[in-house]
Design a protein around this motif. Structure first.
Motif, PDB file in Angstrom:
ATOM      1  N   GLY A   1       0.860  -1.180   0.000  1.00 32.97           N
ATOM      2  CA  GLY A   1       0.000   0.000   0.000  1.00 32.97           C
ATOM      3  C   GLY A   1       0.897   1.229   0.000  1.00 32.97           C
ATOM      4  O   GLY A   1       2.134   1.127  -0.067  1.00 32.97           O
ATOM      5  N   ILE A   2       0.300   2.404   0.133  1.00 30.28           N
ATOM      6  CA  ILE A   2       1.096   3.637   0.003  1.00 30.28           C
ATOM      7  C   ILE A   2       2.126   3.775   1.126  1.00 30.28           C
ATOM      8  O   ILE A   2       3.229   4.293   0.896  1.00 30.28           O
ATOM      9  N   VAL A   3       1.821   3.264   2.321  1.00 33.73           N
ATOM     10  CA  VAL A   3       2.765   3.433   3.425  1.00 33.73           C
ATOM     11  C   VAL A   3       3.985   2.535   3.215  1.00 33.73           C
ATOM     12  O   VAL A   3       5.135   2.983   3.341  1.00 33.73           O
ATOM     13  N   GLY A   4       3.759   1.267   2.854  1.00 35.96           N
ATOM     14  CA  GLY A   4       4.872   0.350   2.601  1.00 35.96           C
ATOM     15  C   GLY A   4       5.735   0.835   1.451  1.00 35.96           C
ATOM     16  O   GLY A   4       6.975   0.806   1.522  1.00 35.96           O
ATOM     17  N   ILE A   5       5.105   1.331   0.394  1.00 37.18           N
ATOM     18  CA  ILE A   5       5.881   1.762  -0.775  1.00 37.18           C
ATOM     19  C   ILE A   5       6.641   3.061  -0.459  1.00 37.18           C
ATOM     20  O   ILE A   5       7.786   3.232  -0.891  1.00 37.18           O
ATOM     21  N   ALA A   6       6.029   3.955   0.304  1.00 32.20           N
ATOM     22  CA  ALA A   6       6.737   5.191   0.681  1.00 32.20           C
ATOM     23  C   ALA A   6       7.980   4.847   1.507  1.00 32.20           C
ATOM     24  O   ALA A   6       9.056   5.437   1.327  1.00 32.20           O
TER      25      ALA A   6
ATOM     26  N   MET B   1       5.638   6.057  -6.912  1.00 36.92           N
ATOM     27  CA  MET B   1       6.660   5.796  -5.884  1.00 36.92           C
ATOM     28  C   MET B   1       7.338   4.456  -6.164  1.00 36.92           C
ATOM     29  O   MET B   1       8.552   4.299  -5.988  1.00 36.92           O
ATOM     30  N   ALA B   2       6.528   3.469  -6.599  1.00 40.89           N
ATOM     31  CA  ALA B   2       7.079   2.127  -6.865  1.00 40.89           C
ATOM     32  C   ALA B   2       8.080   2.173  -8.016  1.00 40.89           C
ATOM     33  O   ALA B   2       9.070   1.433  -8.008  1.00 40.89           O
ATOM     34  N   GLN B   3       7.825   3.049  -8.985  1.00 38.50           N
ATOM     35  CA  GLN B   3       8.805   3.187 -10.088  1.00 38.50           C
ATOM     36  C   GLN B   3      10.149   3.650  -9.551  1.00 38.50           C
ATOM     37  O   GLN B   3      11.202   3.191  -9.987  1.00 38.50           O
ATOM     38  N   ASP B   4      10.110   4.578  -8.589  1.00 39.39           N
ATOM     39  CA  ASP B   4      11.368   5.039  -7.970  1.00 39.39           C
ATOM     40  C   ASP B   4      12.067   3.889  -7.245  1.00 39.39           C
ATOM     41  O   ASP B   4      13.287   3.778  -7.269  1.00 39.39           O
ATOM     42  N   VAL B   5      11.248   3.050  -6.571  1.00 26.75           N
ATOM     43  CA  VAL B   5      11.824   1.910  -5.834  1.00 26.75           C
ATOM     44  C   VAL B   5      12.546   0.991  -6.814  1.00 26.75           C
ATOM     45  O   VAL B   5      13.708   0.604  -6.605  1.00 26.75           O
ATOM     46  N   ARG B   6      11.858   0.664  -7.910  1.00 27.68           N
ATOM     47  CA  ARG B   6      12.467  -0.253  -8.905  1.00 27.68           C
ATOM     48  C   ARG B   6      13.724   0.381  -9.507  1.00 27.68           C
ATOM     49  O   ARG B   6      14.753  -0.281  -9.660  1.00 27.68           O
ATOM     50  N   ALA B   7      13.612   1.681  -9.819  1.00 27.63           N
ATOM     51  CA  ALA B   7      14.757   2.355 -10.448  1.00 27.63           C
ATOM     52  C   ALA B   7      15.977   2.353  -9.526  1.00 27.63           C
ATOM     53  O   ALA B   7      17.118   2.333  -9.991  1.00 27.63           O
TER      54      ALA B   7
END
Ligand SMILES: Cc1cc2nc3c(=O)[nH]c(=O)nc-3n(C[C@H](O)[C@H](O)[C@H](O)COP(=O)(O)OP(=O)(O)OC[C@H]3O[C@@H](n4cnc5c(N)ncnc54)[C@H](O)[C@@H]3O)c2cc1C
Length: 406
Positions: A11-16, A155-161
């Motif tokens: 969710g948004i908290v885990g991904i943030a 945000m997830a795109q940033d995580v993957r990048a």
């Protein structure tokens, strides 16, 4: 030193949190049980960026909502995602609501809600929302509408990048301490991490049990149901119109919200859900219902709030009752203006053993596992600020044992 970190919940908290940790160089793996991110609360909410009107001054909700609002706005600007400051009016319909409205105004001032205005003049009220009825209001022009699913994906795109791994369709079914580290198990995966952060929303108490955390607070799921207004009648609402909430309840009351894509929704109400993911009445889980009913706090809660419960359930089942509530502050509304039911959401609200509401955000630490035990509204607004708070207070290089609840 690079740490191996597992995050439970997409969710948004885990991904943030994952975005912050990958940004600081950690080796992050996210486990999400669904086949897409943001499938539960993050993808089923009102899409409001709250400005912090209601929250107890000094609480985590108040401070993290204030900073989180600014950070979400900046994130949307940076990623060119829609962010619309449609503004919000909290309306006292009659004199009996003026004292509660004054308390909201007092809290808003203490919480430094930007550009807040008290409205006592009906002409001014009608300039802001021409079709509303009321004797006074507070206006928050900085309250905004966004799409939290899109924000989470960005945000997830940033995580993957940054090299983070997002494992979809990976339900965490076990966690165990192993020489100061944590073994995480899913039906198809098994590995060891230096630390794990659990942001499992509706399942946060169930996942906490894997590491022997205190069963309290317990998540009792409350469904919020919406109606969508017809495109013709949507012009009755310019921004967001809210009632003065009943201070005894954690929910804000049925309100009108003009969303980021211009649809106007009415809701959400608050009815007990018969499953943690009970998006409809007929979605029933015997296990979840039994867990809720056997929780010692459920009975004092039911005893205290049964009248409100009956009222909310009646409104859920009988459209004219739902409509009657909404029409109080929008007298021109016709029942046919509520065109169809929109997707409902289920709130993960935490309660204590004696049936007391856990109002503020709550975090537990068990060994190397950090558990978000209560992240209800405004946690989507506050998500980036919650991530920073958790990183600062719980994710220092040496794990500290700490329990924080207010
Ligand atoms: C009806 C409604 C209206 C709301 N309106 C607003 C609003 O306007 N503004 C606002 O700021 N907030 C609002 N909220 C609150 C906001 O949506 C939540 O506070 C926020 O989304 C919480 O995010 P989360 O990541 O903690 O939880 P979630 O979005 O619920 O994510 C938790 C994730 O964990 C996953 N998970 C659970 N168990 C496991 C497991 N064992 N293994 C792997 N994955 C697991 C779930 O599948 C889920 O994807 C609203 C909530 C609801 C329900």
């Amino acid at each position: 030193m690079t740490e191996r970190v597992g995050v439970v919940g997409g969710g948004i908290v885990g991904i943030a949190l994952a975005r912050l940790l990958t940004g600081r160089g950690d080796d992050v793996t996210i486990f999400e049980k669904e086949s897409h991110l943001a499938q539960h609360q993050t993808g089923h909410n009102s899409g409001v960026v709250h400005a912090g009107l209601y929250y107890k001054p000094g609480s985590l909700k108040a401070t993290l909502c204030a900073s989180g609002r600014v950070k979400i706005r900046e994130f949307c600007e940076e990623k060119r995602l829609p962010y619309r400051e449609v503004g919000k009016l909290v309306v006292a319909v009659d004199a009996s609501e003026l004292a509660a409205l004054a308390e909201i105004e007092r809290r808003s001032i203490e919480n430094r809600v930007p550009d807040l205005a008290r409205i006592d003049d009906i002409v001014r009220l009608r300039e802001i929302e021409p079709h509303t009825a009321g004797v006074a209001a507070v206006h928050s022009p900085r309250t905004a509408a966004v799409d939290y699913s899109t924000i989470t994906e960005a945000m997830a795109q940033d995580v993957r990048a940054a090299g983070g791994r997002i494992l979809l369709s990976h339900e965490v079914t076990g966690m165990a301490e192993e020489n100061g580290r944590v073994r995480v198990t899913t039906p198809v995966f098994d590995d060891v991490f230096d630390r794990v952060i659990v942001c499992a929303g509706l399942h946060s108490d169930a996942v906490a049990r894997f590491v022997g955390a205190d069963p309290a607070p317990k998540i009792l799921p409350f469904r919020g149901e919406y109606w969508e207004m017809t495109p013709e009648s949507a012009s009755l609402v310019r921004g967001m119109i809210y009632p003065v909430p009943d201070p005894r309840f954690p929910f804000l009351g049925v309100h009108f919200t003009r969303g980021v894509y211009d649809a106007v929704h009415v809701g959400p109400n608050a009815v007990p859900a018969l499953s943690r993911e009970g998006y409809r009445w007929l979605r029933i889980s015997a296990r979840d219902t039994w867990e809720s009913l056997s929780w010692p706090g459920a009975w004092p809660l039911a005893k205290q709030h049964w009248r409100m419960g009956v009222d909310e359930i009646s409104g859920s089942l009988i459209k004219p009752l739902y409509y009657r509530k909404a029409r109080r502050f929008l007298p021109e509304l016709k029942i046919s203006d509520l065109s169809h039911r929109a997707a409902a959401g289920v709130r993960a609200q935490a309660w204590g053993r004696a049936g007391e509401l856990i109002d503020d955000f709550a975090v537990d630490q068990v060994g190397a596992v950090t558990l978000l035990r209560n992240a209800p509204s405004p946690a989507a607004t506050s998500s980036i600020a919650i991530a920073e708070y958790v990183a600062e207070h719980y994710l220092a290089p040496t794990p500290r044992s700490r329990l924080h609840r207010r």
